[in-house]
Design a protein around this motif. Structure first.
Motif, PDB file in Angstrom:
ATOM      1  N   ARG A  57       0.821  -1.218   0.000  1.00  0.00           N
ATOM      2  CA  ARG A  57       0.000   0.000   0.000  1.00  0.00           C
ATOM      3  C   ARG A  57       0.855   1.269   0.000  1.00  0.00           C
ATOM      4  N   ASP A  58       2.036   1.173   0.599  1.00  0.00           N
ATOM      5  CA  ASP A  58       2.924   2.329   0.671  1.00  0.00           C
ATOM      6  C   ASP A  58       3.828   2.451  -0.563  1.00  0.00           C
ATOM      7  N   GLY A  59       3.702   1.497  -1.503  1.00  0.00           N
ATOM      8  CA  GLY A  59       4.507   1.535  -2.715  1.00  0.00           C
ATOM      9  C   GLY A  59       5.850   0.839  -2.584  1.00  0.00           C
ATOM     10  N   ASP A  60       6.189   0.376  -1.382  1.00  0.00           N
ATOM     11  CA  ASP A  60       7.430  -0.371  -1.199  1.00  0.00           C
ATOM     12  C   ASP A  60       7.295  -1.716  -1.902  1.00  0.00           C
ATOM     13  N   VAL A  61       8.411  -2.226  -2.432  1.00  0.00           N
ATOM     14  CA  VAL A  61       8.328  -3.469  -3.203  1.00  0.00           C
ATOM     15  C   VAL A  61       9.645  -4.229  -3.173  1.00  0.00           C
ATOM     16  N   ARG A  62       9.525  -5.547  -3.177  1.00  0.00           N
ATOM     17  CA  ARG A  62      10.673  -6.438  -3.391  1.00  0.00           C
ATOM     18  C   ARG A  62      10.531  -6.985  -4.797  1.00  0.00           C
ATOM     19  N   ILE A  63      11.593  -6.946  -5.548  1.00  0.00           N
ATOM     20  CA  ILE A  63      11.560  -7.398  -6.931  1.00  0.00           C
ATOM     21  C   ILE A  63      11.614  -8.929  -6.965  1.00  0.00           C
ATOM     22  N   THR A  64      10.624  -9.514  -7.593  1.00  0.00           N
ATOM     23  CA  THR A  64      10.464 -10.965  -7.624  1.00  0.00           C
ATOM     24  C   THR A  64      11.687 -11.680  -8.180  1.00  0.00           C
ATOM     25  N   ASN A  65      12.242 -11.166  -9.266  1.00  0.00           N
ATOM     26  CA  ASN A  65      13.330 -11.856  -9.952  1.00  0.00           C
ATOM     27  C   ASN A  65      14.705 -11.560  -9.357  1.00  0.00           C
TER      28      ASN A  65
END
Length: 161
Positions: A80-88
């Motif tokens: 929701r905050d736009g933080d993300v871990r890149i899957t690859n």
């Protein structure tokens, strides 16, 4: 792995808007050239970087400009905050959207890359379609499914009913 100092990035001329498609293998950035207003494109090899932040820095450096507004389609599920871990690239640290945007004084939205792809399906017409099964009568309506096969396999559907 290239390391581009923050000081170099913040000294770049500003452009109004840019879009990045950050995939597991390659990343594309389209932007308005601040000198001409022309839409331009750069491409980076994602694995050459050690984080999404540094990958974005690399794109800005290649483009020669820093956007005021950026939409980033990423191979991962932003919170929701736009933080993300890149899957690859699970070894990369979590990208902190708010901190990155505040530091570079930009408006930044992160979305899943397949959400971005699906949004673009509505802009396609029949001349953009490639039949995968030419012997089957094509569906009379617009495309309802987008599939991306790259480093990862992503899919999304749009229900227009």
């Amino acid at each position: 792995m290239p390391h581009i100092p923050r000081e170099r990035i913040i000294s770049l001329p500003r452009t109004d808007i840019a879009g990045i498609d950050a995939g597991g293998t390659k990343t594309h950035m389209r932007f308005l050239d601040p000198a001409t207003g022309e839409v331009k494109h750069v491409q980076a090899r994602s694995a050459d970087y050690d984080s999404l932040e540094h990958l974005f820095y690399g794109c800005f450096d290649m483009a020669g400009c820093l956007p005021r507004s950026l939409v980033a389609g990423v191979a991962g599920r932003p919170g929701r905050d736009g933080d993300v871990r890149i899957t690859n690239h699970p070894q990369w640290p979590t990208f902190r959207r708010r901190a990155f945007a505040t530091d570079l004084e930009m408006s930044l939205v992160t979305i899943n890359d397949m959400v971005a792809t699906t949004a673009g399906v509505a802009d396609l017409d029949e001349s953009d379609w490639v039949p995968l099964t030419p012997e089957v009568t094509p569906h009379p309506g617009p495309a309802l499914l987008a599939v991306s096969v790259g480093t990862g396999v992503g899919s999304a559907s749009v229900d227009r009913t």
